[in-house]
Design an enzyme around this catalytic site. Sequence first.
Site, PDB file in Angstrom:
ATOM      1  N   ARG A 100     -45.161 -17.976 -19.776  1.00 13.23           N
ATOM      2  CA  ARG A 100     -45.195 -17.268 -21.072  1.00 13.23           C
ATOM      3  C   ARG A 100     -43.777 -16.942 -21.499  1.00 13.23           C
ATOM      4  NH1 ARG A 100     -48.328 -12.083 -19.917  1.00 13.23           N
ATOM      5  NH2 ARG A 100     -47.566 -12.487 -17.821  1.00 13.23           N
ATOM      6  N   GLY A 145     -57.501 -11.440 -17.443  1.00 12.47           N
ATOM      7  CA  GLY A 145     -56.057 -11.670 -17.364  1.00 12.47           C
ATOM      8  C   GLY A 145     -55.633 -12.730 -18.372  1.00 12.47           C
ATOM      9  N   GLY A 162     -54.572 -17.793 -17.009  1.00 11.24           N
ATOM     10  CA  GLY A 162     -55.770 -17.320 -17.729  1.00 11.24           C
ATOM     11  C   GLY A 162     -55.762 -17.835 -19.164  1.00 11.24           C
ATOM     12  N   SER A 187     -41.384 -20.444  -7.556  1.00  6.78           N
ATOM     13  CA  SER A 187     -42.026 -19.342  -8.298  1.00  6.78           C
ATOM     14  C   SER A 187     -41.548 -17.987  -7.760  1.00  6.78           C
ATOM     15  CB  SER A 187     -43.546 -19.458  -8.210  1.00  6.78           C
ATOM     16  OG  SER A 187     -43.947 -19.517  -6.866  1.00  6.78           O
ATOM     17  N   ASN A 216     -45.572 -23.058   0.473  1.00  7.25           N
ATOM     18  CA  ASN A 216     -44.882 -21.932  -0.174  1.00  7.25           C
ATOM     19  C   ASN A 216     -44.071 -21.117   0.830  1.00  7.25           C
ATOM     20  OD1 ASN A 216     -47.401 -21.134  -2.728  1.00  7.25           O
ATOM     21  ND2 ASN A 216     -45.845 -22.714  -2.647  1.00  7.25           N
ATOM     22  N   SER A 273     -50.434 -16.391 -17.758  1.00  8.00           N
ATOM     23  CA  SER A 273     -50.152 -17.823 -17.909  1.00  8.00           C
ATOM     24  C   SER A 273     -51.394 -18.687 -17.645  1.00  8.00           C
ATOM     25  CB  SER A 273     -49.029 -18.228 -16.955  1.00  8.00           C
ATOM     26  OG  SER A 273     -47.912 -17.402 -17.165  1.00  8.00           O
ATOM     27  N   GLU A 285     -45.819 -12.269  -4.676  1.00 13.26           N
ATOM     28  CA  GLU A 285     -47.110 -12.310  -3.976  1.00 13.26           C
ATOM     29  C   GLU A 285     -46.890 -12.465  -2.464  1.00 13.26           C
ATOM     30  OE1 GLU A 285     -50.399 -13.942  -7.032  1.00 13.26           O
ATOM     31  OE2 GLU A 285     -48.853 -15.416  -6.645  1.00 13.26           O
ATOM     32  N   LYS A 323     -51.260 -25.083   0.818  1.00 16.71           N
ATOM     33  CA  LYS A 323     -50.341 -24.624  -0.229  1.00 16.71           C
ATOM     34  C   LYS A 323     -49.586 -23.388   0.261  1.00 16.71           C
ATOM     35  CE  LYS A 323     -49.682 -24.186  -5.101  1.00 16.71           C
ATOM     36  NZ  LYS A 323     -49.894 -22.947  -5.864  1.00 16.71           N
TER      37      LYS A 323
END
Length: 320
Positions: free
Chosen positions: A148, A24, A29, A267, A203, A27, A279, A199
């Site tokens: 990115r 991947g 990776g 995010s 989130n 971003s 996600e 986390k």
Amino acid sequence: MTVKIPAHYNGCETLMSSTWHILGAGSLGSLWACRLARAGKAVRLILRDAERLKAYEAVGGLTLIEKGRAQLHAIPAQTADDSTPIHRLLVACKAYDAEHAVARLAPRLAHGAELILLQNGLGSQDAVANQVPHARCIFASSTEGAFRQADWQVNFAGHGFNWLGDQANPLVPEWLDDLNDAAIPHQWTPDILTRLWRKLALNCAINPLTVLHDCRNGGLEEHHCEVATLCAELTELLQCCGQPEAANGLSEEVERVIKATAANYSSMYQDVHQGRRTEIHYLLGHACRVASRHSLELPHLERLYRRLLEHLSARGLPCD
Ligand code: NAD
Ligand code: KPL
């Protein structure tokens, strides 16, 4: 590049390559790949297909933009179809891609290969680990920030930290020295699940509400009661599923994060706003599934999940 690893490693003497395969070139990776390559480590990117490989080779490498300075790193790349064995794999795709991506690479994984799973949320790590019983799966939780603006370019946006750990095996991997050399801030921790759960809870308390109220993180200060109710249910969930430490002071930390990141969009907000898959399945979805497995009723969390799913499907976005 090949190093001999100690005989006690997995009961036999094996030659382990020290090459970092990175799956991947998104971003995180790209951020890891550039820093490792800059420190002189052997890195190979694994791209989706021959078309992506051709596009990458045409630009000649990955560009890391840090403090306004851009630097090109000519990191070799390949596709999953390459035949070289993989001893160390950083899985840097989204949680919903991880299982399928690793399945494609499974035949190339050497015995005792090590996988570092960078996915946010929970659920994808176990799905990956179940697929590759001959490999060691190390879970990671990152608070670094990267994004990115264009293909093959990554902006290092927010300095943060990486926690790494293996709940099944406390042995510290030798390659942590590579992270020191590459100035990748990290710590090995036996409590990686506590980190990931904490986390996930943060989130769950913040991200869905920013989507539903269409606001920056700071906008949640006007929804204090709603946030506090969710934190109370998340605390109950963490205590019930054997993560009492992740529950400690959750509500206070959520309030602190809301203040500290008041000007930012979460995010999930950014994903929805840009029409990208979220996600959610590995965040709020995972929390609700675990609650139901424990026969725990968390009405506000479940209602939040339903509202978010409706919101996503109304915008034609996947709900898984
Ligand atoms: P991203 O979407 O920028 O990058 C993922 C990359 O994986 C994409 O380039 C995609 O094409 C590639 N990919 C997917 N399947 C593949 C396959 N089969 N073969 C090859 N490549 C494949 O995602 P990201 O922002 O880097 O996030 C990765 C994970 O890290 C997520 O779980 C995210 O929540 C977490 N995370 C990201 C950040 C951040 O600042 N970006 C911070 C903390 C945690
Ligand atoms: O991690 C985050 C995100 O936006 O995904 C924070 C800033 C903690 C908000 O939940």
